[in-house]
Design a protein around this motif. Sequence first.
Motif, mmCIF file in Angstrom:
data_model
loop_
_atom_site.group_PDB
_atom_site.id
_atom_site.type_symbol
_atom_site.label_atom_id
_atom_site.label_comp_id
_atom_site.label_asym_id
_atom_site.label_seq_id
_atom_site.Cartn_x
_atom_site.Cartn_y
_atom_site.Cartn_z
ATOM 1 N N THR A 122 -7.528 -30.047 17.726
ATOM 2 C CA THR A 122 -6.653 -31.183 17.435
ATOM 3 C C THR A 122 -5.705 -30.817 16.293
ATOM 4 O O THR A 122 -5.977 -29.913 15.505
ATOM 5 C CB THR A 122 -7.474 -32.427 17.018
ATOM 6 N N ARG A 123 -4.598 -31.551 16.230
ATOM 7 C CA ARG A 123 -3.661 -31.414 15.109
ATOM 8 C C ARG A 123 -3.828 -32.601 14.175
ATOM 9 O O ARG A 123 -4.075 -33.728 14.613
ATOM 10 C CB ARG A 123 -2.215 -31.404 15.605
ATOM 11 N N VAL A 124 -3.658 -32.346 12.906
ATOM 12 C CA VAL A 124 -3.718 -33.417 11.916
ATOM 13 C C VAL A 124 -2.319 -33.996 11.715
ATOM 14 O O VAL A 124 -1.341 -33.260 11.591
ATOM 15 C CB VAL A 124 -4.272 -32.878 10.578
ATOM 16 N N LYS A 125 -2.235 -35.323 11.724
ATOM 17 C CA LYS A 125 -0.969 -35.995 11.421
ATOM 18 C C LYS A 125 -1.230 -37.058 10.367
ATOM 19 O O LYS A 125 -2.151 -37.877 10.491
ATOM 20 C CB LYS A 125 -0.371 -36.644 12.672
ATOM 21 N N SER A 126 -0.418 -37.040 9.322
ATOM 22 C CA SER A 126 -0.551 -38.020 8.250
ATOM 23 C C SER A 126 0.438 -39.170 8.458
ATOM 24 O O SER A 126 1.598 -38.947 8.820
ATOM 25 C CB SER A 126 -0.281 -37.378 6.888
ATOM 26 N N TYR A 127 -0.050 -40.403 8.233
ATOM 27 C CA TYR A 127 0.783 -41.611 8.338
ATOM 28 C C TYR A 127 0.951 -42.222 6.953
ATOM 29 O O TYR A 127 -0.015 -42.487 6.255
ATOM 30 C CB TYR A 127 0.136 -42.617 9.291
ATOM 31 N N HIS A 128 2.214 -42.425 6.600
ATOM 32 C CA HIS A 128 2.574 -42.898 5.272
ATOM 33 C C HIS A 128 3.553 -44.064 5.469
ATOM 34 O O HIS A 128 4.749 -43.864 5.726
ATOM 35 C CB HIS A 128 3.285 -41.736 4.525
ATOM 36 N N LEU A 129 3.031 -45.297 5.466
ATOM 37 C CA LEU A 129 3.812 -46.476 5.861
ATOM 38 C C LEU A 129 4.054 -47.378 4.657
ATOM 39 O O LEU A 129 3.111 -47.892 4.054
ATOM 40 C CB LEU A 129 3.054 -47.247 6.949
ATOM 41 N N ARG A 130 5.323 -47.583 4.325
ATOM 42 C CA ARG A 130 5.675 -48.503 3.239
ATOM 43 C C ARG A 130 5.880 -49.905 3.815
ATOM 44 O O ARG A 130 6.637 -50.088 4.753
ATOM 45 C CB ARG A 130 6.931 -48.036 2.518
#
Length: 461
Positions: A451-459
């Motif tokens: 799997t690939r890691v994806k970061s979510y950064h939501l303002r």
Amino acid sequence: MSELITLSPINGQELLRRPHASQADAERIVRAARQAQREWAQRPLNDRIACLETAIDTVSSRTDAFADAITRQMGRPISQTPGELRGFAERGHYMLSVAEQALAPIELPPKDALQRSIEREPVGVVLTVAPWNYPLLTAVNSIMPALAAGNALILKHSDQTPLCAEQLVAAFTDAGVPTGVFQYIHATHDTIRALIQSPDIDHVVFTGSVRGGGAIEEAAVGRFIGRGLELGGNDPAYVRADADLGQAVDTLVDGAFFNSGQSCCGIQRIYVHQSHYQEFVDRAVALTEQYRLGDPLDPETNLGPIVRARAADEIRAVIAESVRMGARNCVDPARFPKAGNAGTYLAPCILTGVDHTMPVMNDECFGPVVGIMPVTSDEQAVSLMNDSRYGLTASVFTRDTQTARELGRQIQTGTFFMNRCDYLDPALAWTGVKHTGHGISLSILGYHALTRVKSYHLRLL
């Protein structure tokens, strides 16, 4: 068009032949995988897991057919091949049982009106290149986590066991796995190299020789794709002065000779405290001489042929060279009438008088051969166990758990055993060090490479 030809080690006769995939065939297979993977990844995880559980049950319902095919293709006794089907189901069910946990997002605490999380996404198309010695057990290590995570997978099996790839794909298709998600390919090394060098493959899983692993690494240079490589081994065991000698003999003889010694984590080197050395050797020889070498289709046989005559000749050469250098074969080959100086049937061999200048203690010898050395201390045993370019598993036989843990921390290996060997627990990571390769399969960690890691950064506004 070239073709693969599989000769049965049972009698040397042709068992089957199949055409190798052309470059156009390979491109078609990959296109189908790409297209199917996108839809498969959109299905809810629970749906994918349910479909794969059904696939495992379908494989299990065909145990007799799978077992017969394995025996005829690679020679393991028919009395033992059903065990590989049970192992396939155990590992498969376990990997599916931890899928939700392994793939769960990591939710971080809110910070300054921000929502933060780390999620895992499928890498895309996985190519698994599987060996002949455990054609189902090695393949399932990547098949289940790859498919559960939402990838498509292409299985390239050894030319010795092509039926296993065909049977697996047929079972998964019959269980409802969508067309294109799980496919097989019969292909030459050149075709596989071209696939890896193309942008069509996103991750490669390989189990095989160091030389084969080097070819995979070379093909993948500059592509920056993930590679899981389980390569050679020359696995050691140490029998301490406080060991249960009977248990150690039974376990290590089986660890050396099961599957005719054709196991990546089979025991090839045994170090025994000098206080038990001669008794250990005597008991090991007596037990080994009870083995029945013969036609693997006979239910009474518990030691089958080597997979190919050429491989058997290479093992004979290792034995002969070690004996020339001073080793002694303690097992009389005459006790095994089926064995000969040529062909695939080879008597089990216990070598004493060995040292680390001899090939049996230095190189991977993929057959029913084990060397036994006396040692005087834990320190000497650890030094000898580490004196290898390989590092897959290592075993210590003792009643002292604390000492075993301390020794385990000193031994350079991927898996450490106490009072057992030649076993995989699907809840534990399977990995190696040094020339045994790199990467991880099984356990929750087995999902990470696929799997690939994806970061979510939501303002939040």
